[in-house]
Write an enzyme that holds these catalytic residues in place. Sequence first.
Site: not given
Ligand code: GLN
Length: 547
Positions: A519, A404, A521, A190, A147, A380
């Site tokens: 990051h 955090e 990656e 299909t 939908i 990170c």
């Molecule tokens: N939780 C952590 C922060 O917000 C790391 C975030 C993460 O690894 N992408 O800074």
Amino acid sequence: MARYIFITGGVVSSLGKGLASAALGALLQARGYSVRLRKLDPYLNVDPGTMSPFEHGEVFVTDDGAETDLDLGHYERFTGVAARKTDSVSSGRVYSTVLEKERRGDYLGKTIQVVPHVTNQIKEFLDIGDDEVDFMLCEIGGTVGDIEGLPFFEAIRQFSHDRPRGECVFMHLTLLPYLAASGELKTKPTQHSVKELQSIGIAPDVLVCRSEHPIPEKEREKIALFCNVRKECVVAAYDLKSIYEAPLAYHRQGLDQAVLDAFQIASAPKPDLARWHDVYDRIHNPEGEVKIAVVGKYVQLEDAYKSFKEALTHGGMHNRVKVKVEWVDAEIFDREDAAPHLEGYHAILVPGGFGERGTEGKIKAAQFARERKIPYFGICLGMQMAVIEAARNVAGIKSAGSEEFDHEAGEKRFEPVVYHLKEWVQGNHMVARKSDDDKGGTMRLGAYDATLTEGSKVAEIYGATAIEERHRHRYEVDTKYRDQLESRGMLFSGMSPDGKLPEIVEWSDHPWFIGVQFHPELKSKPFAPHPLFADFVRAAVEVSRLV
Ligand code: GLN
């Protein structure tokens, strides 16, 4: 003006539409064309940033700071074309844009309807950047008949009519189930799926049929006849050992030729597939194996860590080894000795993550790697854990932790060596956030520059002192502790250009211990492995030779 290829799916979900789209993009590129890939998703979230990685897999971040579907990661890995915010469009984004316009009075008092207002908005998104490339490939998430997908199907139908004839091609993915009892591949699902598509005014030009068994000529003819496509346009998609075989496999089955024929392009250059042959060779002929422990929380769902799993594979390809990734749940050794769980690996990686659960285990993993001199790659949250470990166990700040976790628990328990960042510089302007901002898009997101210390390990690995990497986090390592940590050997070898935000830390007396706030990656490709992943796997190979 770009030619458009719309990719839809039927019968069941998870057929590999994203992969087929990415592979087709790579094949068109191999023939010298420029491409851009785009994902249209029917869900109502404005973007996947707020969706659980358990449910939706990884959130892929673009240079321009969009939180997008993991399929955009596939697109980038196969084509090397950096995705943009405008390449990920959900129903939520479409509706919120329409409603913003309605509130602003842009519709001049008209009644707002799905057709034409929502569909027009979708078409506006489709149009973006169509003067930049030869082919725009647009994948529609979900399956035909859902939908919530209907406005997208209606929009692409209209779009193909608005354009000159022959400028849009529809490619539809389906499944041919195999009935073991009768030893047959069944084409009926299909046929039904194509009928569904036809009932909304779309006639597919190319059918890609997933099948676990070879498709006999007779069945191919039957599909062509009943689904109203040419026989050469019924393309088989068999299971592959590695996703990176897809471009070669699809080429063998004639996918790129079928698409070019559908556009009536007779003079297309022959594809240069050297890059993909090399990738194939590296995957299928490894000269060794390394075992890497990934210590994380979302270990149940590999899709949650898609990009770095791929980046590790790329690192392996670079070193011509197979990387065996083993997922280790950090919570298991939150309260006990980590060693029995981490011994025997050639390297340890702690990926990104959110929340306190499992963090004590990750801190122990960092300590284990530091003390045993095992290669450690912290990404990170994995970098933040390494800093907390250093602060607690090397610099003597016993209560070191991250804000955090205190925020989550609602009480102050830690000395915040990792704190909540509220204001920072992006390019040449300031960005500010409050603690109670909406959850969506409030992180430090997208590409930021970093300056690396000359002579550091990372500068050597990158072969540069100025880099740009993608971010997605709220918290930062506090430079207040820099001197204390550096005097004990943890170097802050990468910093934001203004020197305020630590981007990379490394232990100077360790063979390979690197934490990065970004990051890496997300930018790794099979044909261009990210230097940090390539070197991390190299370090793991060295360890594997010692044992
Ligand atoms: N939780 C952590 C922060 O917000 C790391 C975030 C993460 O690894 N992408 O800074």
